[in-house]
Design a protein around this motif. Sequence first.
Motif, mmCIF file in Angstrom:
data_model
loop_
_atom_site.group_PDB
_atom_site.id
_atom_site.type_symbol
_atom_site.label_atom_id
_atom_site.label_comp_id
_atom_site.label_asym_id
_atom_site.label_seq_id
_atom_site.Cartn_x
_atom_site.Cartn_y
_atom_site.Cartn_z
ATOM 1 N N ALA A 100 -17.065 88.080 77.005
ATOM 2 C CA ALA A 100 -17.041 86.699 77.498
ATOM 3 C C ALA A 100 -18.324 86.348 78.239
ATOM 4 N N LEU A 101 -18.934 87.339 78.861
ATOM 5 C CA LEU A 101 -20.142 87.105 79.663
ATOM 6 C C LEU A 101 -21.412 87.106 78.824
ATOM 7 N N GLU A 102 -21.382 87.717 77.656
ATOM 8 C CA GLU A 102 -22.584 87.955 76.863
ATOM 9 C C GLU A 102 -23.384 86.695 76.545
ATOM 10 N N PRO A 103 -22.767 85.545 76.161
ATOM 11 C CA PRO A 103 -23.595 84.360 75.864
ATOM 12 C C PRO A 103 -24.443 83.904 77.047
ATOM 13 N N GLY A 104 -23.867 83.934 78.242
ATOM 14 C CA GLY A 104 -24.640 83.543 79.432
ATOM 15 C C GLY A 104 -25.759 84.511 79.731
ATOM 16 N N LEU A 105 -25.479 85.810 79.621
ATOM 17 C CA LEU A 105 -26.510 86.809 79.853
ATOM 18 C C LEU A 105 -27.623 86.726 78.819
ATOM 19 N N ALA A 106 -27.230 86.447 77.569
ATOM 20 C CA ALA A 106 -28.233 86.317 76.505
ATOM 21 C C ALA A 106 -29.158 85.143 76.793
ATOM 22 N N LEU A 137 -18.061 88.368 89.198
ATOM 23 C CA LEU A 137 -19.128 88.022 90.145
ATOM 24 C C LEU A 137 -20.342 87.454 89.408
ATOM 25 N N ALA A 138 -20.735 88.106 88.316
ATOM 26 C CA ALA A 138 -21.914 87.658 87.564
ATOM 27 C C ALA A 138 -21.695 86.284 86.952
ATOM 28 N N GLN A 139 -20.491 86.038 86.458
ATOM 29 C CA GLN A 139 -20.206 84.750 85.833
ATOM 30 C C GLN A 139 -20.462 83.595 86.794
ATOM 31 N N GLY A 140 -20.145 83.810 88.064
ATOM 32 C CA GLY A 140 -20.352 82.760 89.063
ATOM 33 C C GLY A 140 -21.801 82.551 89.451
ATOM 34 N N MET A 141 -22.699 83.418 88.989
ATOM 35 C CA MET A 141 -24.109 83.305 89.376
ATOM 36 C C MET A 141 -25.040 82.962 88.223
ATOM 37 N N PHE A 157 -30.770 90.591 86.699
ATOM 38 C CA PHE A 157 -29.773 90.174 85.713
ATOM 39 C C PHE A 157 -29.919 91.002 84.433
ATOM 40 N N ARG A 158 -31.160 91.273 84.040
ATOM 41 C CA ARG A 158 -31.369 92.081 82.841
ATOM 42 C C ARG A 158 -30.864 93.510 83.048
ATOM 43 N N ARG A 159 -31.044 94.033 84.251
ATOM 44 C CA ARG A 159 -30.505 95.364 84.559
ATOM 45 C C ARG A 159 -28.981 95.342 84.489
ATOM 46 N N PHE A 160 -28.390 94.275 85.006
ATOM 47 C CA PHE A 160 -26.931 94.144 84.959
ATOM 48 C C PHE A 160 -26.457 94.096 83.500
ATOM 49 N N ALA A 161 -27.163 93.305 82.690
ATOM 50 C CA ALA A 161 -26.780 93.194 81.277
ATOM 51 C C ALA A 161 -26.858 94.543 80.580
ATOM 52 N N PHE A 210 -29.234 89.138 96.406
ATOM 53 C CA PHE A 210 -28.370 90.251 96.773
ATOM 54 C C PHE A 210 -27.041 90.187 96.033
ATOM 55 N N GLY A 211 -26.650 88.996 95.587
ATOM 56 C CA GLY A 211 -25.413 88.866 94.825
ATOM 57 C C GLY A 211 -25.490 89.560 93.479
ATOM 58 N N VAL A 212 -26.629 89.444 92.799
ATOM 59 C CA VAL A 212 -26.781 90.131 91.512
ATOM 60 C C VAL A 212 -26.769 91.641 91.733
ATOM 61 N N ARG A 213 -27.407 92.095 92.808
ATOM 62 C CA ARG A 213 -27.353 93.520 93.148
ATOM 63 C C ARG A 213 -25.912 93.959 93.399
ATOM 64 N N ARG A 214 -25.141 93.114 94.053
ATOM 65 C CA ARG A 214 -23.732 93.414 94.325
ATOM 66 C C ARG A 214 -22.957 93.582 93.013
ATOM 67 N N ALA A 215 -23.156 92.640 92.084
ATOM 68 C CA ALA A 215 -22.480 92.737 90.786
ATOM 69 C C ALA A 215 -22.921 93.998 90.048
ATOM 70 N N LEU A 216 -24.206 94.310 90.130
ATOM 71 C CA LEU A 216 -24.741 95.512 89.482
ATOM 72 C C LEU A 216 -24.094 96.769 90.061
ATOM 73 N N ALA A 217 -23.919 96.797 91.386
ATOM 74 C CA ALA A 217 -23.303 97.959 92.033
ATOM 75 C C ALA A 217 -21.846 98.115 91.596
ATOM 76 N N HIS A 218 -21.106 97.015 91.538
ATOM 77 C CA HIS A 218 -19.707 97.093 91.108
ATOM 78 C C HIS A 218 -19.623 97.575 89.652
#
Length: 427
Positions: A416-422, A378-382, A398-402, A358-366
Amino acid sequence: MTGAVPAFGARLRALRLAKGLSLSGFAGRVYYSKGYLSRVENGLQQPSAEFVRRCDAELAADGELVALTAPPAADPAPARTETGEDGLWMMTMTPDGENAFQPLARREVLRGGAAALAGLAAVPAAAPAFRLRDSLRHHEQLLAAARGLGQVAPPRSVLPMLVGQAQSLRAVARQAGGSAAVEVARVFARTAEFAGWMTQESGDTAAALWWTAKAAEVAASTGDRDAASYALVRQALITLYAGDAATTVDLARQAQVGEGTSRRVLGLAAQREAQGHALAGNHGECLRALDRAAGHLAAAKAERTGGPVVGTTHVPDPVAVVTGWCLHDLGRPREAAQVLDREIARIPENAVRARLRFGVRRALAHAAAGELEHACELAQGMIAQGAAIGSATVLADFRRFAATVRRWSAHPAVRALEPGLAALRYR
Protein backbone atom coordinates in the motif's frame (compact mmCIF):
# COMPACT_ATOMS: atom_id res chain seq x y z
CA MET A 1 33.40 -2.95 -0.51
CA THR A 2 33.39 -5.84 -3.02
CA GLY A 3 36.81 -7.12 -1.94
CA ALA A 4 35.76 -7.01 1.71
CA VAL A 5 32.68 -9.22 1.23
CA PRO A 6 34.39 -12.65 1.72
CA ALA A 7 36.31 -11.41 4.78
CA PHE A 8 33.16 -9.92 6.26
CA GLY A 9 31.13 -13.08 5.63
CA ALA A 10 33.74 -15.33 7.20
CA ARG A 11 34.05 -13.14 10.29
CA LEU A 12 30.28 -12.84 10.62
CA ARG A 13 29.93 -16.63 10.58
CA ALA A 14 32.71 -17.02 13.15
CA LEU A 15 31.11 -14.53 15.53
CA ARG A 16 27.65 -16.04 15.06
CA LEU A 17 28.88 -19.56 15.80
CA ALA A 18 30.86 -18.32 18.80
CA LYS A 19 27.57 -17.04 20.22
CA GLY A 20 25.93 -20.41 19.59
CA LEU A 21 23.39 -18.98 17.13
CA SER A 22 21.97 -20.97 14.25
CA LEU A 23 21.55 -19.41 10.81
CA SER A 24 17.76 -19.34 11.23
CA GLY A 25 17.91 -18.04 14.78
CA PHE A 26 20.28 -15.20 13.95
CA ALA A 27 18.33 -14.26 10.80
CA GLY A 28 15.23 -13.86 12.97
CA ARG A 29 17.07 -11.63 15.44
CA VAL A 30 18.28 -9.20 12.79
CA TYR A 31 15.03 -9.34 10.71
CA TYR A 32 16.72 -10.51 7.51
CA SER A 33 15.95 -13.71 5.62
CA LYS A 34 17.94 -16.88 6.20
CA GLY A 35 18.82 -16.95 2.48
CA TYR A 36 20.21 -13.39 2.55
CA LEU A 37 22.31 -14.18 5.63
CA SER A 38 23.63 -17.38 4.02
CA ARG A 39 24.64 -15.57 0.82
CA VAL A 40 26.46 -12.88 2.82
CA GLU A 41 28.33 -15.41 4.94
CA ASN A 42 29.43 -17.28 1.82
CA GLY A 43 30.68 -14.12 0.12
CA LEU A 44 27.99 -14.23 -2.57
CA GLN A 45 26.01 -11.15 -1.49
CA GLN A 46 27.25 -7.67 -0.70
CA PRO A 47 25.69 -6.72 2.65
CA SER A 48 23.84 -3.45 3.10
CA ALA A 49 25.15 -0.92 5.60
CA GLU A 50 22.00 -1.39 7.69
CA PHE A 51 22.59 -5.15 7.83
CA VAL A 52 26.25 -4.72 8.81
CA ARG A 53 25.42 -2.36 11.69
CA ARG A 54 22.61 -4.61 12.91
CA CYS A 55 24.88 -7.68 12.93
CA ASP A 56 27.63 -5.73 14.66
CA ALA A 57 25.23 -4.73 17.45
CA GLU A 58 23.63 -8.18 17.86
CA LEU A 59 27.02 -9.89 18.08
CA ALA A 60 28.55 -7.17 20.31
CA ALA A 61 31.38 -6.73 17.79
CA ASP A 62 31.94 -3.10 18.88
CA GLY A 63 32.50 -1.82 15.35
CA GLU A 64 34.66 -4.70 14.09
CA LEU A 65 32.16 -5.77 11.42
CA VAL A 66 31.47 -2.16 10.43
CA ALA A 67 35.21 -1.56 10.01
CA LEU A 68 35.52 -4.58 7.70
CA THR A 69 33.12 -3.03 5.20
CA ALA A 70 33.81 0.68 5.71
CA PRO A 71 35.03 2.55 2.62
CA PRO A 72 38.32 4.45 2.99
CA ALA A 73 37.90 8.00 4.27
CA ALA A 74 37.53 10.34 1.32
CA ASP A 75 37.93 14.06 1.00
CA PRO A 76 34.59 15.85 0.87
CA ALA A 77 33.35 17.04 -2.51
CA PRO A 78 35.62 19.90 -3.58
CA ALA A 79 34.39 23.28 -2.45
CA ARG A 80 34.40 26.25 -4.78
CA THR A 81 37.62 27.74 -3.57
CA GLU A 82 37.24 31.18 -5.14
CA THR A 83 35.54 32.90 -2.22
CA GLY A 84 37.18 36.31 -2.47
CA GLU A 85 35.01 39.42 -2.22
CA ASP A 86 36.13 40.59 -5.66
CA GLY A 87 33.89 38.09 -7.44
CA LEU A 88 30.41 38.36 -8.88
CA TRP A 89 27.48 36.38 -7.53
CA MET A 90 24.95 35.10 -10.04
CA MET A 91 21.46 34.11 -8.85
CA THR A 92 19.17 32.81 -11.58
CA MET A 93 15.45 32.18 -11.16
CA THR A 94 12.93 30.74 -13.61
CA PRO A 95 9.16 31.37 -13.74
CA ASP A 96 8.46 27.87 -12.36
CA GLY A 97 10.38 28.65 -9.17
CA GLU A 98 13.65 26.86 -9.95
CA ASN A 99 16.79 28.76 -8.99
CA ALA A 100 20.54 28.37 -9.01
CA PHE A 101 23.43 30.22 -7.40
CA GLN A 102 26.89 30.54 -8.92
CA PRO A 103 29.84 32.56 -7.55
CA LEU A 104 32.25 33.73 -10.26
CA ALA A 105 35.92 34.56 -9.76
CA ARG A 106 37.19 37.88 -11.11
CA ARG A 107 38.83 36.21 -14.10
CA GLU A 108 35.47 34.65 -14.99
CA VAL A 109 33.78 38.01 -14.62
CA LEU A 110 36.28 39.62 -16.99
CA ARG A 111 35.67 36.89 -19.55
CA GLY A 112 31.94 37.68 -19.28
CA GLY A 113 32.46 41.16 -20.71
CA ALA A 114 30.54 44.37 -20.09
CA ALA A 115 27.29 42.71 -18.98
CA ALA A 116 28.99 40.95 -16.09
CA LEU A 117 31.13 43.96 -15.22
CA ALA A 118 28.01 46.07 -14.96
CA GLY A 119 27.04 44.01 -11.92
CA LEU A 120 30.06 45.19 -9.91
CA ALA A 121 28.84 48.30 -8.15
CA ALA A 122 31.19 51.01 -6.98
CA VAL A 123 32.00 51.10 -3.28
CA PRO A 124 29.45 53.41 -1.62
CA ALA A 125 30.33 56.17 0.77
CA ALA A 126 30.59 55.32 4.45
CA ALA A 127 27.29 55.33 6.31
CA PRO A 128 26.69 56.85 9.75
CA ALA A 129 27.07 54.40 12.65
CA PHE A 130 23.41 54.66 13.68
CA ARG A 131 22.28 53.64 10.17
CA LEU A 132 24.55 50.61 10.30
CA ARG A 133 23.09 49.56 13.63
CA ASP A 134 19.56 49.84 12.26
CA SER A 135 20.55 47.91 9.15
CA LEU A 136 22.11 45.09 11.18
CA ARG A 137 19.06 44.82 13.41
CA HIS A 138 16.85 44.31 10.36
CA HIS A 139 19.29 41.79 8.88
CA GLU A 140 19.20 39.78 12.10
CA GLN A 141 15.39 39.80 11.96
CA LEU A 142 15.47 38.69 8.32
CA LEU A 143 17.80 35.81 9.18
CA ALA A 144 15.49 34.72 12.00
CA ALA A 145 12.55 34.87 9.57
CA ALA A 146 14.48 32.79 7.01
CA ARG A 147 15.18 30.15 9.66
CA GLY A 148 11.49 30.01 10.48
CA LEU A 149 10.56 29.75 6.81
CA GLY A 150 13.13 26.98 6.40
CA GLN A 151 11.06 24.83 8.76
CA VAL A 152 7.96 24.88 6.55
CA ALA A 153 9.11 25.65 2.99
CA PRO A 154 11.35 23.91 0.42
CA PRO A 155 14.99 25.02 0.70
CA ARG A 156 15.01 26.33 -2.88
CA SER A 157 12.39 28.90 -1.92
CA VAL A 158 14.50 30.07 1.05
CA LEU A 159 17.84 30.27 -0.77
CA PRO A 160 17.13 33.37 -2.89
CA MET A 161 16.34 35.29 0.31
CA LEU A 162 19.61 34.22 1.88
CA VAL A 163 21.69 34.97 -1.20
CA GLY A 164 20.10 38.41 -1.45
CA GLN A 165 20.71 39.08 2.22
CA ALA A 166 24.34 37.95 2.00
CA GLN A 167 24.86 40.22 -1.00
CA SER A 168 23.24 43.10 0.87
CA LEU A 169 25.54 42.48 3.83
CA ARG A 170 28.53 42.63 1.46
CA ALA A 171 27.37 46.09 0.48
CA VAL A 172 26.86 47.11 4.12
CA ALA A 173 30.36 45.85 4.95
CA ARG A 174 31.84 48.26 2.41
CA GLN A 175 30.29 51.14 4.35
CA ALA A 176 31.39 49.96 7.78
CA GLY A 177 34.60 50.39 9.66
CA GLY A 178 36.05 49.43 13.02
CA SER A 179 33.78 47.50 15.37
CA ALA A 180 30.80 47.97 13.02
CA ALA A 181 32.62 46.01 10.31
CA VAL A 182 33.15 43.14 12.75
CA GLU A 183 29.43 43.07 13.62
CA VAL A 184 28.48 43.05 9.94
CA ALA A 185 30.90 40.20 9.29
CA ARG A 186 29.41 38.16 12.14
CA VAL A 187 25.88 38.49 10.77
CA PHE A 188 27.21 37.64 7.29
CA ALA A 189 28.95 34.50 8.61
CA ARG A 190 25.72 33.25 10.21
CA THR A 191 23.78 34.02 7.04
CA ALA A 192 26.33 32.13 4.93
CA GLU A 193 26.25 29.18 7.34
CA PHE A 194 22.47 28.90 7.05
CA ALA A 195 22.68 29.31 3.27
CA GLY A 196 25.06 26.33 3.30
CA TRP A 197 22.50 24.26 5.19
CA MET A 198 19.68 25.20 2.82
CA THR A 199 21.94 24.44 -0.15
CA GLN A 200 22.75 21.02 1.28
CA GLU A 201 19.03 20.46 1.80
CA SER A 202 18.46 21.31 -1.86
CA GLY A 203 20.95 18.59 -2.85
CA ASP A 204 23.94 20.68 -4.00
CA THR A 205 26.86 19.44 -1.91
CA ALA A 206 29.55 21.49 -3.71
CA ALA A 207 27.63 24.75 -3.21
CA ALA A 208 26.97 23.81 0.42
CA LEU A 209 30.70 23.43 0.98
CA TRP A 210 31.32 26.78 -0.73
CA TRP A 211 28.93 28.58 1.61
CA THR A 212 30.32 26.76 4.65
CA ALA A 213 33.87 27.71 3.67
CA LYS A 214 32.77 31.31 3.18
CA ALA A 215 31.17 31.37 6.64
CA ALA A 216 34.32 29.94 8.25
CA GLU A 217 36.60 32.33 6.32
CA VAL A 218 34.67 35.45 7.33
CA ALA A 219 34.21 34.28 10.93
CA ALA A 220 37.94 33.57 11.29
CA SER A 221 38.81 37.01 9.93
CA THR A 222 36.83 38.64 12.75
CA GLY A 223 37.94 36.30 15.51
CA ASP A 224 34.42 34.85 15.79
CA ARG A 225 35.42 31.41 17.02
CA ASP A 226 31.80 30.30 17.40
CA ALA A 227 30.88 30.84 13.76
CA ALA A 228 34.14 29.29 12.55
CA SER A 229 33.64 26.19 14.74
CA TYR A 230 29.98 25.85 13.78
CA ALA A 231 30.96 25.94 10.10
CA LEU A 232 33.02 22.79 10.79
CA VAL A 233 29.98 21.20 12.46
CA ARG A 234 27.96 21.94 9.32
CA GLN A 235 30.68 20.51 7.08
CA ALA A 236 30.68 17.38 9.24
CA LEU A 237 26.96 16.98 8.50
CA ILE A 238 27.79 16.85 4.78
CA THR A 239 30.33 14.07 5.33
CA LEU A 240 27.90 12.27 7.67
CA TYR A 241 25.30 12.02 4.89
CA ALA A 242 28.07 10.91 2.53
CA GLY A 243 28.65 7.95 4.87
CA ASP A 244 32.18 9.07 5.79
CA ALA A 245 32.36 8.34 9.53
CA ALA A 246 36.08 9.07 9.96
CA THR A 247 35.96 12.55 8.39
CA THR A 248 32.77 13.38 10.30
CA VAL A 249 34.49 12.60 13.60
CA ASP A 250 37.64 14.49 12.58
CA LEU A 251 35.76 17.67 11.60
CA ALA A 252 33.61 17.55 14.75
CA ARG A 253 36.71 17.19 16.90
CA GLN A 254 38.39 20.12 15.16
CA ALA A 255 35.37 22.23 16.13
CA GLN A 256 36.00 21.38 19.79
CA VAL A 257 39.67 22.43 19.81
CA GLY A 258 40.93 25.83 20.90
CA GLU A 259 39.68 28.58 23.14
CA GLY A 260 36.77 30.94 22.63
CA THR A 261 34.13 28.50 21.43
CA SER A 262 30.85 28.72 23.34
CA ARG A 263 29.47 25.81 25.32
CA ARG A 264 26.54 25.57 22.91
CA VAL A 265 28.73 25.10 19.84
CA LEU A 266 30.92 22.64 21.76
CA GLY A 267 27.76 20.69 22.55
CA LEU A 268 26.59 20.68 18.93
CA ALA A 269 30.06 19.58 17.80
CA ALA A 270 30.06 16.73 20.35
CA GLN A 271 26.65 15.65 19.04
CA ARG A 272 28.01 15.48 15.50
CA GLU A 273 31.04 13.54 16.73
CA ALA A 274 28.65 11.04 18.35
CA GLN A 275 26.82 10.60 15.04
CA GLY A 276 30.14 9.87 13.32
CA HIS A 277 31.06 7.28 15.97
CA ALA A 278 27.62 5.67 15.59
CA LEU A 279 28.12 5.41 11.85
CA ALA A 280 31.43 3.65 12.55
CA GLY A 281 29.76 1.27 15.00
CA ASN A 282 31.76 2.61 17.96
CA HIS A 283 29.22 2.40 20.78
CA GLY A 284 31.48 3.49 23.65
CA GLU A 285 32.88 6.58 21.92
CA CYS A 286 29.39 7.52 20.75
CA LEU A 287 27.96 7.48 24.28
CA ARG A 288 30.93 9.42 25.65
CA ALA A 289 30.46 12.13 23.00
CA LEU A 290 26.72 12.31 23.78
CA ASP A 291 27.52 12.74 27.48
CA ARG A 292 29.86 15.63 26.66
CA ALA A 293 27.20 17.16 24.42
CA ALA A 294 24.59 16.98 27.17
CA GLY A 295 26.94 18.65 29.66
CA HIS A 296 27.88 21.47 27.29
CA LEU A 297 24.31 22.18 26.18
CA ALA A 298 22.96 22.15 29.75
CA ALA A 299 25.65 24.65 30.76
CA ALA A 300 24.92 26.80 27.70
CA LYS A 301 21.20 26.90 28.57
CA ALA A 302 21.95 27.96 32.13
CA GLU A 303 24.42 30.66 31.01
CA ARG A 304 22.35 32.11 28.14
CA THR A 305 21.84 35.85 28.43
CA GLY A 306 20.13 36.62 25.10
CA GLY A 307 21.25 37.16 21.53
CA PRO A 308 20.99 34.79 18.55
CA VAL A 309 21.11 31.06 19.22
CA VAL A 310 23.43 28.94 17.08
CA GLY A 311 21.89 25.76 15.69
CA THR A 312 18.36 24.47 15.97
CA THR A 313 15.91 26.24 18.26
CA HIS A 314 12.98 23.96 17.39
CA VAL A 315 14.03 20.77 19.19
CA PRO A 316 13.56 20.89 23.00
CA ASP A 317 16.27 18.30 23.75
CA PRO A 318 18.71 17.96 20.82
CA VAL A 319 20.87 15.40 22.62
CA ALA A 320 17.90 13.09 23.20
CA VAL A 321 16.78 13.02 19.55
CA VAL A 322 20.38 12.61 18.37
CA THR A 323 20.69 9.72 20.82
CA GLY A 324 17.75 8.06 19.04
CA TRP A 325 19.43 8.76 15.69
CA CYS A 326 22.69 7.22 16.93
CA LEU A 327 21.04 4.14 18.43
CA HIS A 328 19.61 3.29 15.03
CA ASP A 329 22.99 3.65 13.33
CA LEU A 330 24.50 1.51 16.09
CA GLY A 331 22.16 -1.31 15.11
CA ARG A 332 19.81 -0.88 18.09
CA PRO A 333 16.56 0.04 16.32
CA ARG A 334 14.16 -0.95 19.10
CA GLU A 335 15.91 1.35 21.59
CA ALA A 336 16.09 4.06 18.92
CA ALA A 337 12.35 3.83 18.26
CA GLN A 338 11.53 4.18 21.96
CA VAL A 339 13.65 7.32 22.29
CA LEU A 340 12.33 8.90 19.07
CA ASP A 341 8.69 8.09 19.95
CA ARG A 342 9.11 10.09 23.14
CA GLU A 343 11.14 13.00 21.78
CA ILE A 344 9.26 13.69 18.54
CA ALA A 345 6.09 14.22 20.58
CA ARG A 346 7.90 17.16 22.22
CA ILE A 347 8.87 18.93 18.98
CA PRO A 348 6.41 21.76 18.15
CA GLU A 349 3.93 21.12 15.33
CA ASN A 350 5.16 24.18 13.41
CA ALA A 351 8.72 22.78 13.28
CA VAL A 352 7.76 20.77 10.19
CA ARG A 353 11.27 20.11 8.90
CA ALA A 354 12.59 18.97 12.30
CA ARG A 355 9.59 16.71 12.94
CA LEU A 356 9.94 15.24 9.45
CA ARG A 357 13.71 14.67 9.74
CA PHE A 358 13.47 12.74 12.99
CA GLY A 359 10.08 11.27 12.10
CA VAL A 360 11.48 9.41 9.10
CA ARG A 361 14.28 8.11 11.32
CA ARG A 362 11.60 6.96 13.78
CA ALA A 363 9.75 5.05 11.05
CA LEU A 364 13.05 3.56 9.88
CA ALA A 365 13.84 2.38 13.42
CA HIS A 366 10.43 0.74 13.83
CA ALA A 367 10.83 -1.01 10.45
CA ALA A 368 14.32 -2.27 11.33
CA ALA A 369 12.91 -3.57 14.63
CA GLY A 370 10.38 -5.67 12.71
CA GLU A 371 7.37 -3.48 13.59
CA LEU A 372 6.37 -3.27 9.96
CA GLU A 373 2.74 -2.18 10.09
CA HIS A 374 3.44 0.61 12.58
CA ALA A 375 6.46 1.77 10.56
CA CYS A 376 4.38 1.94 7.36
CA GLU A 377 1.62 3.81 9.18
CA LEU A 378 4.12 6.40 10.40
CA ALA A 379 5.67 6.77 6.93
CA GLN A 380 2.30 7.11 5.24
CA GLY A 381 1.58 10.20 7.32
CA MET A 382 4.84 11.85 6.22
CA ILE A 383 5.04 11.14 2.49
CA ALA A 384 3.05 14.21 1.44
CA GLN A 385 5.15 16.43 3.72
CA GLY A 386 8.33 14.85 2.39
CA ALA A 387 7.30 15.70 -1.16
CA ALA A 388 6.36 19.28 -0.21
CA ILE A 389 9.36 20.14 1.93
CA GLY A 390 11.91 19.12 -0.74
CA SER A 391 14.72 18.22 1.66
CA ALA A 392 17.52 16.19 0.08
CA THR A 393 18.58 14.76 3.46
CA VAL A 394 15.03 13.77 4.43
CA LEU A 395 14.51 12.18 1.01
CA ALA A 396 17.75 10.21 1.53
CA ASP A 397 16.28 8.76 4.71
CA PHE A 398 13.01 7.99 2.92
CA ARG A 399 15.05 6.01 0.40
CA ARG A 400 16.70 4.10 3.25
CA PHE A 401 13.25 3.38 4.67
CA ALA A 402 12.04 2.15 1.28
CA ALA A 403 15.05 -0.18 0.96
CA THR A 404 14.38 -1.56 4.43
CA VAL A 405 10.66 -2.31 4.02
CA ARG A 406 11.16 -3.68 0.52
CA ARG A 407 12.54 -6.82 2.18
CA TRP A 408 8.88 -7.55 2.97
CA SER A 409 7.57 -6.51 -0.45
CA ALA A 410 4.63 -8.92 -0.32
CA HIS A 411 3.29 -7.50 2.95
CA PRO A 412 0.00 -5.59 2.44
CA ALA A 413 1.19 -2.53 4.37
CA VAL A 414 4.34 -2.30 2.25
CA ARG A 415 2.41 -2.79 -0.99
CA ALA A 416 0.00 0.00 0.00
CA LEU A 417 2.91 2.34 0.71
CA GLU A 418 4.94 1.56 -2.42
CA PRO A 419 3.30 4.12 -4.82
CA GLY A 420 4.06 7.00 -2.44
CA LEU A 421 7.61 5.83 -1.82
CA ALA A 422 8.17 5.37 -5.55
CA ALA A 423 7.05 8.97 -6.18
CA LEU A 424 9.58 10.23 -3.61
CA ARG A 425 12.39 8.22 -5.21
CA TYR A 426 12.16 10.24 -8.41
CA ARG A 427 12.04 13.69 -6.86
